[in-house]
Design an enzyme around this catalytic site. Structure first.
Site, PDB file in Angstrom:
ATOM      1  CD  GLU A 143      -2.760   1.119   2.508  1.00 41.81           C
ATOM      2  OE1 GLU A 143      -3.722   1.907   2.566  1.00 41.81           O
ATOM      3  OE2 GLU A 143      -2.434   0.375   3.453  1.00 41.81           O
ATOM      4  CG  HIS A 211      -3.906   5.998   0.615  1.00 43.93           C
ATOM      5  ND1 HIS A 211      -3.997   6.751   1.771  1.00 43.93           N
ATOM      6  CD2 HIS A 211      -4.007   4.709   0.991  1.00 43.93           C
ATOM      7  CE1 HIS A 211      -4.135   5.934   2.813  1.00 43.93           C
ATOM      8  NE2 HIS A 211      -4.151   4.690   2.361  1.00 43.93           N
ATOM      9  CG  ASN A 235     -11.954   5.230   5.327  1.00 36.11           C
ATOM     10  OD1 ASN A 235     -12.579   4.184   5.416  1.00 36.11           O
ATOM     11  ND2 ASN A 235     -12.163   6.237   6.153  1.00 36.11           N
ATOM     12  N   GLY A 270     -16.682   0.141  12.780  1.00 35.42           N
ATOM     13  CA  GLY A 270     -17.511   1.070  13.536  1.00 35.42           C
ATOM     14  C   GLY A 270     -16.891   2.448  13.665  1.00 35.42           C
ATOM     15  CG  HIS A 272     -11.484   3.253   9.342  1.00 36.10           C
ATOM     16  ND1 HIS A 272     -11.038   2.700  10.513  1.00 36.10           N
ATOM     17  CD2 HIS A 272     -10.396   3.787   8.732  1.00 36.10           C
ATOM     18  CE1 HIS A 272      -9.726   2.887  10.607  1.00 36.10           C
ATOM     19  NE2 HIS A 272      -9.313   3.549   9.537  1.00 36.10           N
ATOM     20  CG  ASP A 294      -6.160  -0.383   7.112  1.00 29.64           C
ATOM     21  OD1 ASP A 294      -5.004  -0.773   6.852  1.00 29.64           O
ATOM     22  OD2 ASP A 294      -6.484   0.819   7.063  1.00 29.64           O
ATOM     23  CG  LEU A 328      -9.725   7.536  11.603  1.00 25.31           C
ATOM     24  CD1 LEU A 328     -10.929   7.043  10.813  1.00 25.31           C
ATOM     25  CD2 LEU A 328      -9.775   6.997  13.019  1.00 25.31           C
ATOM     26  CB  SER A 329      -3.145   5.526  12.159  1.00 24.55           C
ATOM     27  OG  SER A 329      -2.016   4.762  11.825  1.00 24.55           O
TER      28      SER A 329
END
EC number: 3.5.1.25
Length: 409
Positions: A143, A211, A235, A270, A272, A294, A328-329
């Site tokens: 990724e 991305h 996302n 719940g 993302h 992920d 977010l990660s």
């Protein structure tokens, strides 16, 4: 040894008192296994004149194909994007620990990293069959680093790259060998991306779009070049707009090549994705939905500071952020939790929720004859679930590899 007289002499295992997921339906049938494969009982009875050597009562549970996670960055303190001396032992630890969550195969995922990390790590993660030691490795998911700066999310900006004049050679220089790679996520709006997509797919590597700030036209052209997946839909991409729906528009596009099927990953943790967005995606294109975790290295560790490749991640409750930000990660939800949340959030059938974690990722990777199915001849990788979809046991090649404590009594 499979086939011939050796197979005929091998013991036959019969799982009874169960509902098996086959052909998009839960059927009250027994499951027959020999030499790690699903067996056709009619051939056993009428051609070999044999019965089972052992029966196992499943107590009315559901038997579903083992879950397949095509995007997992690590877990239990292991970071696949860290250039450790012994990457294999970390992969093995994660492979063993995810058995309790019903995962029988996975794609270790590397986030954007400098070339030296790829050169050191990738040769240490070979494709590997699953077994008592842990879930099978189907290949690595890369990724980045060929992604959008604007939509980089938790990826470190310093290591992002674009395609140079010799685009595919640049890919090879960055990653090194592609022998152990099965998925590459890239941004299709980058110059020369189409020749890279064509070169990767020619090698049997799945190309995923993510991305990215691509508009719908750029996304459609990428699919026409061979891309077949979308990384964590909604996302790290342009939001849906009615005049240009962006990558999201691929779910209902009428400009895809005939017979081509687009798949898309969803992080149903719940956090993302709002439940309404999950429902929109599922109702627009249910057969393409692939549940992914992920998951980050903090999976299974609780609150505190952890790593994700070159970044520091802070976990607070159920959420992981790039430390010091609100970005977010990744996720800290395992696959079985995602399946249950997806079922509850969308109101879909149990069969649909289970197939989103098994059949669909297998189809994405072209493995649907062996994985993600309980059809005759497939690998006997399956998960035993109660009615609330909690994992009771996990089997790989017909062998029990994990069992819940209460199920042992």
């Amino acid at each position: 040894m499979r086939g011939g007289q050796g197979a005929a002499r091998a013991p036959v295992l019969q799982f009874t008192n169960c509902r098996i997921l086959r052909g998009r339906a839960l059927l009250r049938e027994d499951l027959w296994v020999r030499e790690g494969r699903i067996l056709d009982p009619e051939k056993l009875f009428f051609e070999e004149r044999r019965v089972a050597d052992e029966q196992r009562d499943c107590g009315g549970c559901i038997l579903a194909p083992g879950f397949i996670d095509v995007q997992i960055n690590g877990g239990f303190g292991v970071d696949f994007s860290q250039a450790a001396e012994d990457v294999g032992s970390g992969v093995a630890l994660v492979a063993q620990r995810i058995l309790s969550h019903g995962v029988t195969s996975f794609c270790p995922t590397l986030v954007t990293s400098p070339p030296e990390v790829y050169h050191k790590v990738l040769p240490q993660i070979p494709v590997k069959s699953g077994g008592p030691h842990g879930a099978g490795v189907l290949g690595v998911h890369l990724e980045g680093p060929f992604i959008s700066r604007e939509k980089r999310g938790a990826h470190p900006e310093a290591h992002l790259r674009s395609f140079e004049a010799n685009a595919f050679q640049d890919v090879l220089d960055t990653y090194g060998s592609l022998d152990n790679v099965c998925i590459v996520t890239l941004a299709p709006e980058l110059g020369r991306s189409h020749e890279v997509i064509q070169a990767l797919t020619a090698r049997g590597i799945c190309v995923s779009l993510g991305h990215s700030v691509a508009d719908l036209r750029a996304a459609e052209e990428a699919v026409q070049s061979g891309a077949s997946f979308i990384t964590h839909l909604f996302n790290a991409m342009l939001p849906f707009h009615h005049r240009d729906p962006g990558i999201v528009g691929l779910l209902t596009s009428d400009r895809l090549p005939p017979g081509r099927h687009i798949f898309y990953g969803m992080i149903a943790d719940g956090m993302h994705t709002n439940p309404a967005a999950l429902r929109i995606a599922h109702r627009a294109h249910p057969q393409g939905l692939v549940l992914v975790t992920d998951a980050v290295p903090a999976l299974g560790l609780g609150n505190g500071r952890h790593t994700l490749g070159q970044q520091e991640v802070e976990v607070d409750g159920l959420t992981a952020y790039v430390a010091g930000t609100h970005t977010l990660s990744g996720s800290i939800a395992p696959m079985d939790v995602c399946v249950r949340h997806f079922l509850q959030a969308t109101g879909c059938s149990v069969e649909s929720a289970l197939e989103a974690a098994s059949l669909h990722p297998a189809q994405l990777l072209g493995l649907e004859k062996r994985k993600g199915t309980l059809d005759f001849g497939a690998d006997a990788d399956f998960v035993v679930l109660d009615d609330s979809l909690h994992v009771r046991a996990t089997y790989i090649s017909g062998e029990l590899v994990w069992q819940a404590e209460e199920a042992r009594q």
